[in-house]
Motif scaffolding. Structure first.
Motif, PDB file in Angstrom:
ATOM      1  N   ILE A  39      52.560 -94.630 -22.057  1.00 18.71           N
ATOM      2  CA  ILE A  39      51.204 -94.476 -21.532  1.00 18.71           C
ATOM      3  C   ILE A  39      50.580 -93.172 -22.018  1.00 18.71           C
ATOM      4  CG2 ILE A  39      49.877 -94.094 -19.411  1.00 18.71           C
ATOM      5  CD1 ILE A  39      51.718 -96.131 -18.047  1.00 18.71           C
ATOM      6  N   GLY A  40      51.351 -92.103 -22.053  1.00 17.15           N
ATOM      7  CA  GLY A  40      50.803 -90.825 -22.512  1.00 17.15           C
ATOM      8  C   GLY A  40      50.291 -90.902 -23.935  1.00 17.15           C
ATOM      9  N   ARG A  41      51.030 -91.571 -24.785  1.00 18.05           N
ATOM     10  CA  ARG A  41      50.591 -91.755 -26.174  1.00 18.05           C
ATOM     11  C   ARG A  41      49.316 -92.603 -26.213  1.00 18.05           C
ATOM     12  NH1 ARG A  41      51.612 -95.180 -30.702  1.00 18.05           N
ATOM     13  NH2 ARG A  41      51.836 -93.999 -32.644  1.00 18.05           N
ATOM     14  N   GLY A  42      49.251 -93.623 -25.365  1.00 28.67           N
ATOM     15  CA  GLY A  42      48.052 -94.440 -25.294  1.00 28.67           C
ATOM     16  C   GLY A  42      46.833 -93.636 -24.867  1.00 28.67           C
ATOM     17  N   ILE A  43      47.031 -92.718 -23.929  1.00 28.06           N
ATOM     18  CA  ILE A  43      45.938 -91.839 -23.488  1.00 28.06           C
ATOM     19  C   ILE A  43      45.483 -90.950 -24.632  1.00 28.06           C
ATOM     20  CG2 ILE A  43      45.367 -89.894 -21.979  1.00 28.06           C
ATOM     21  CD1 ILE A  43      47.323 -91.177 -19.921  1.00 28.06           C
ATOM     22  N   ALA A  44      46.449 -90.351 -25.331  1.00 25.69           N
ATOM     23  CA  ALA A  44      46.108 -89.474 -26.445  1.00 25.69           C
ATOM     24  C   ALA A  44      45.310 -90.220 -27.512  1.00 25.69           C
ATOM     25  CB  ALA A  44      47.384 -88.885 -27.038  1.00 25.69           C
ATOM     26  N   ARG A  45      45.716 -91.432 -27.810  1.00 22.90           N
ATOM     27  CA  ARG A  45      45.007 -92.220 -28.818  1.00 22.90           C
ATOM     28  C   ARG A  45      43.585 -92.576 -28.364  1.00 22.90           C
ATOM     29  NH1 ARG A  45      46.980 -94.949 -32.817  1.00 22.90           N
ATOM     30  NH2 ARG A  45      45.851 -96.843 -32.216  1.00 22.90           N
ATOM     31  N   ALA A  46      43.446 -92.925 -27.083  1.00 24.19           N
ATOM     32  CA  ALA A  46      42.116 -93.272 -26.569  1.00 24.19           C
ATOM     33  C   ALA A  46      41.168 -92.077 -26.639  1.00 24.19           C
ATOM     34  CB  ALA A  46      42.226 -93.783 -25.137  1.00 24.19           C
ATOM     35  N   LEU A  47      41.655 -90.910 -26.280  1.00 19.42           N
ATOM     36  CA  LEU A  47      40.812 -89.710 -26.332  1.00 19.42           C
ATOM     37  C   LEU A  47      40.514 -89.316 -27.774  1.00 19.42           C
ATOM     38  CD1 LEU A  47      42.461 -87.629 -23.470  1.00 19.42           C
ATOM     39  CD2 LEU A  47      40.257 -88.796 -23.398  1.00 19.42           C
ATOM     40  N   ALA A  48      41.501 -89.473 -28.655  1.00 20.29           N
ATOM     41  CA  ALA A  48      41.274 -89.177 -30.072  1.00 20.29           C
ATOM     42  C   ALA A  48      40.230 -90.114 -30.669  1.00 20.29           C
ATOM     43  CB  ALA A  48      42.584 -89.281 -30.839  1.00 20.29           C
ATOM     44  N   ALA A  49      40.273 -91.387 -30.261  1.00 25.00           N
ATOM     45  CA  ALA A  49      39.301 -92.359 -30.756  1.00 25.00           C
ATOM     46  C   ALA A  49      37.875 -91.984 -30.351  1.00 25.00           C
ATOM     47  CB  ALA A  49      39.636 -93.754 -30.230  1.00 25.00           C
ATOM     48  N   GLU A  50      37.743 -91.237 -29.246  1.00 23.91           N
ATOM     49  CA  GLU A  50      36.429 -90.771 -28.790  1.00 23.91           C
ATOM     50  C   GLU A  50      36.052 -89.426 -29.407  1.00 23.91           C
ATOM     51  OE1 GLU A  50      34.228 -92.369 -26.952  1.00 23.91           O
ATOM     52  OE2 GLU A  50      35.529 -94.131 -26.740  1.00 23.91           O
ATOM     53  N   GLY A  51      36.942 -88.868 -30.248  1.00 24.19           N
ATOM     54  CA  GLY A  51      36.616 -87.620 -30.946  1.00 24.19           C
ATOM     55  C   GLY A  51      37.121 -86.360 -30.297  1.00 24.19           C
ATOM     56  N   CYS A  52      38.013 -86.487 -29.309  1.00 22.48           N
ATOM     57  CA  CYS A  52      38.577 -85.292 -28.676  1.00 22.48           C
ATOM     58  C   CYS A  52      39.618 -84.647 -29.589  1.00 22.48           C
ATOM     59  CB  CYS A  52      39.253 -85.643 -27.355  1.00 22.48           C
ATOM     60  SG  CYS A  52      38.137 -86.115 -26.032  1.00 22.48           S
ATOM     61  N   ASN A  53      39.655 -83.331 -29.591  1.00 18.11           N
ATOM     62  CA  ASN A  53      40.759 -82.590 -30.182  1.00 18.11           C
ATOM     63  C   ASN A  53      41.840 -82.420 -29.125  1.00 18.11           C
ATOM     64  OD1 ASN A  53      39.595 -82.104 -32.839  1.00 18.11           O
ATOM     65  ND2 ASN A  53      38.142 -80.791 -31.759  1.00 18.11           N
ATOM     66  N   LEU A  54      43.101 -82.519 -29.536  1.00 18.24           N
ATOM     67  CA  LEU A  54      44.180 -82.673 -28.580  1.00 18.24           C
ATOM     68  C   LEU A  54      45.258 -81.600 -28.703  1.00 18.24           C
ATOM     69  CD1 LEU A  54      44.792 -86.496 -29.112  1.00 18.24           C
ATOM     70  CD2 LEU A  54      43.350 -85.453 -27.357  1.00 18.24           C
ATOM     71  N   PHE A  55      45.813 -81.264 -27.554  1.00 19.33           N
ATOM     72  CA  PHE A  55      47.089 -80.578 -27.460  1.00 19.33           C
ATOM     73  C   PHE A  55      48.025 -81.543 -26.749  1.00 19.33           C
ATOM     74  CE2 PHE A  55      44.103 -77.111 -27.881  1.00 19.33           C
ATOM     75  CZ  PHE A  55      44.745 -76.256 -28.777  1.00 19.33           C
ATOM     76  N   ARG A 106      58.693 -83.471 -23.925  1.00 16.97           N
ATOM     77  CA  ARG A 106      59.980 -82.810 -24.120  1.00 16.97           C
ATOM     78  C   ARG A 106      60.541 -82.993 -25.528  1.00 16.97           C
ATOM     79  NH1 ARG A 106      63.217 -85.073 -18.991  1.00 16.97           N
ATOM     80  NH2 ARG A 106      61.922 -86.861 -19.522  1.00 16.97           N
ATOM     81  N   ASN A 107      60.397 -84.176 -26.077  1.00 19.97           N
ATOM     82  CA  ASN A 107      61.025 -84.488 -27.357  1.00 19.97           C
ATOM     83  C   ASN A 107      60.138 -84.011 -28.504  1.00 19.97           C
ATOM     84  OD1 ASN A 107      61.840 -85.968 -29.795  1.00 19.97           O
ATOM     85  ND2 ASN A 107      63.182 -87.130 -28.431  1.00 19.97           N
ATOM     86  N   ALA A 108      60.512 -82.892 -29.114  1.00 18.63           N
ATOM     87  CA  ALA A 108      59.672 -82.271 -30.136  1.00 18.63           C
ATOM     88  C   ALA A 108      59.488 -83.173 -31.343  1.00 18.63           C
ATOM     89  CB  ALA A 108      60.283 -80.933 -30.558  1.00 18.63           C
ATOM     90  N   GLU A 109      60.539 -83.896 -31.734  1.00 19.40           N
ATOM     91  CA  GLU A 109      60.447 -84.736 -32.929  1.00 19.40           C
ATOM     92  C   GLU A 109      59.502 -85.907 -32.708  1.00 19.40           C
ATOM     93  OE1 GLU A 109      63.435 -87.361 -35.790  1.00 19.40           O
ATOM     94  OE2 GLU A 109      64.262 -85.801 -34.483  1.00 19.40           O
ATOM     95  N   GLU A 110      59.641 -86.614 -31.582  1.00 25.71           N
ATOM     96  CA  GLU A 110      58.740 -87.723 -31.276  1.00 25.71           C
ATOM     97  C   GLU A 110      57.309 -87.232 -31.124  1.00 25.71           C
ATOM     98  OE1 GLU A 110      60.192 -89.603 -27.760  1.00 25.71           O
ATOM     99  OE2 GLU A 110      61.657 -90.845 -28.827  1.00 25.71           O
ATOM    100  N   LEU A 111      57.154 -86.084 -30.511  1.00 19.64           N
ATOM    101  CA  LEU A 111      55.828 -85.532 -30.276  1.00 19.64           C
ATOM    102  C   LEU A 111      55.133 -85.192 -31.594  1.00 19.64           C
ATOM    103  CD1 LEU A 111      53.996 -84.708 -27.901  1.00 19.64           C
ATOM    104  CD2 LEU A 111      54.960 -82.406 -28.086  1.00 19.64           C
ATOM    105  N   ALA A 112      55.873 -84.570 -32.506  1.00 22.23           N
ATOM    106  CA  ALA A 112      55.298 -84.219 -33.804  1.00 22.23           C
ATOM    107  C   ALA A 112      54.875 -85.470 -34.563  1.00 22.23           C
ATOM    108  CB  ALA A 112      56.303 -83.405 -34.617  1.00 22.23           C
ATOM    109  N   ALA A 113      55.684 -86.533 -34.486  1.00 24.52           N
ATOM    110  CA  ALA A 113      55.339 -87.783 -35.167  1.00 24.52           C
ATOM    111  C   ALA A 113      54.066 -88.390 -34.580  1.00 24.52           C
ATOM    112  CB  ALA A 113      56.500 -88.768 -35.062  1.00 24.52           C
ATOM    113  N   THR A 114      53.940 -88.350 -33.257  1.00 29.97           N
ATOM    114  CA  THR A 114      52.731 -88.860 -32.604  1.00 29.97           C
ATOM    115  C   THR A 114      51.509 -88.053 -33.026  1.00 29.97           C
ATOM    116  OG1 THR A 114      53.924 -89.729 -30.681  1.00 29.97           O
ATOM    117  CG2 THR A 114      51.602 -89.191 -30.364  1.00 29.97           C
ATOM    118  N   ALA A 115      51.642 -86.738 -33.059  1.00 31.36           N
ATOM    119  CA  ALA A 115      50.523 -85.877 -33.450  1.00 31.36           C
ATOM    120  C   ALA A 115      50.072 -86.169 -34.879  1.00 31.36           C
ATOM    121  CB  ALA A 115      50.916 -84.412 -33.299  1.00 31.36           C
TER     122      ALA A 115
END
Length: 265
Positions: free
Chosen positions: A19-35, A39-48
């Motif tokens: 769900i968190g990844r889905g939220i990030a994608r939805a906000l990115a689709a609206e043009g938000c810049n994200l932080f 916990r998992n640095a490798e998965e997080l970097a891939a998502t970013a």
């Protein structure tokens, strides 16, 4: 629909998957810049990386553990070093149901481990980031809870208590932050088809068509829509609550559950 979020800054906690990844994608689709925090640095970097490539926005990964005060403080400091303020704080934090035995028999340590992530963990995040949230009317906090906070879901005693506690806390915080123009709401998902659940359903369906099996499974759980939700549907709900179109919505819960809690039995 253009929600007018382009150029705003969002912190999404629990953003590496589900769900968190889905939220990030939805906000990115609206043009938000994200932080993005998880916990998992490798998965997080891939998502970013994937979000930046797809949507062309900034997506900065920051590994953080919400059960560790020092880790959350360091994450907030890292964001503060890059931007003067944020507009949106979205939290999607929690653990899966640990096991199926009677929760009342668990040890203090097992009880506390769940509480320290879902409840205390989210409050830690809000405590560390609230001073950075814009007070010009664009400030938003959206917490993801769960339908088990509105109903009895066996055998999820801890799971339900934690969700109910965050629904309550979000209402309290809405009143607490109202004089700064910050809205605080919860999105309450039902059963959502995360990556793990989709894989689980494929295994459970066996030779049966997966969608047919899901219809039977969800119908048996009392979900009126006879399917589980998509992470994108939760992301869209968060994006709406983060927008100016939701400026008069605060202290409430937006239930996105396919009718599960309307049909409690």
């Amino acid at each position: 629909m253009d929600l007018g979020l382009e150029g705003r800054t969002a912190v999404v906690v629990g953003a590496s998957k589900g769900i968190g990844r889905g939220i990030a994608r939805a906000l990115a689709a609206e043009g938000c810049n994200l932080f993005l925090l998880a916990r998992n640095a490798e998965e997080l970097a891939a998502t970013a990386r994937a979000i930046t490539e797809e949507f062309g926005v900034s997506a900065t990964p920051i590994a953080a553990d919400v059960s560790d005060t020092a880790s959350v403080s360091a994450a907030a400091a890292a964001v503060r070093a890059k931007v003067p303020e944020i507009n949106i704080l979205a939290t999607s934090v929690g653990t899966a149901i640990r096991r199926q035995d009677r929760t009342i028999t668990w040890s203090d340590a097992d009880w506390q481990a769940d509480i320290d992530i879902k409840v205390t963990g989210i409050l830690r995040v809000i405590r560390e980031f609230e001073g950075m949230i814009a007070t010009d009317g664009s400030g938003r906090i959206v917490n993801i809870t769960g339908a088990s906070g509105l109903m009895t879901w066996m055998p999820a005693l801890n799971y339900g208590m934690n969700n109910a506690a965050m629904i309550h806390a979000s209402g309290y915080l809405a009143a607490d932050m109202a004089d700064r123009g910050i809205t605080v709401n919860t999105v309450v998902p039902g059963i959502i088809g995360t990556e793990w659940r989709e894989g689980w359903a494929g295994g459970m369906a066996g030779d049966q068509d997966k969608e047919d099996w899901l219809g039977e499974f969800c119908g048996g759980k009392g979900i009126i829509a006879r399917r589980w939700g998509k992470v994108e549907e939760i992301g869209d709900a968060v994006a709406f609550l983060a927008s100016d179109r939701a400026s008069y919505i605060t202290g409430t819960r937006m239930v996105v559950d396919g009718g599960l809690t309307a049909n409690i039995r």
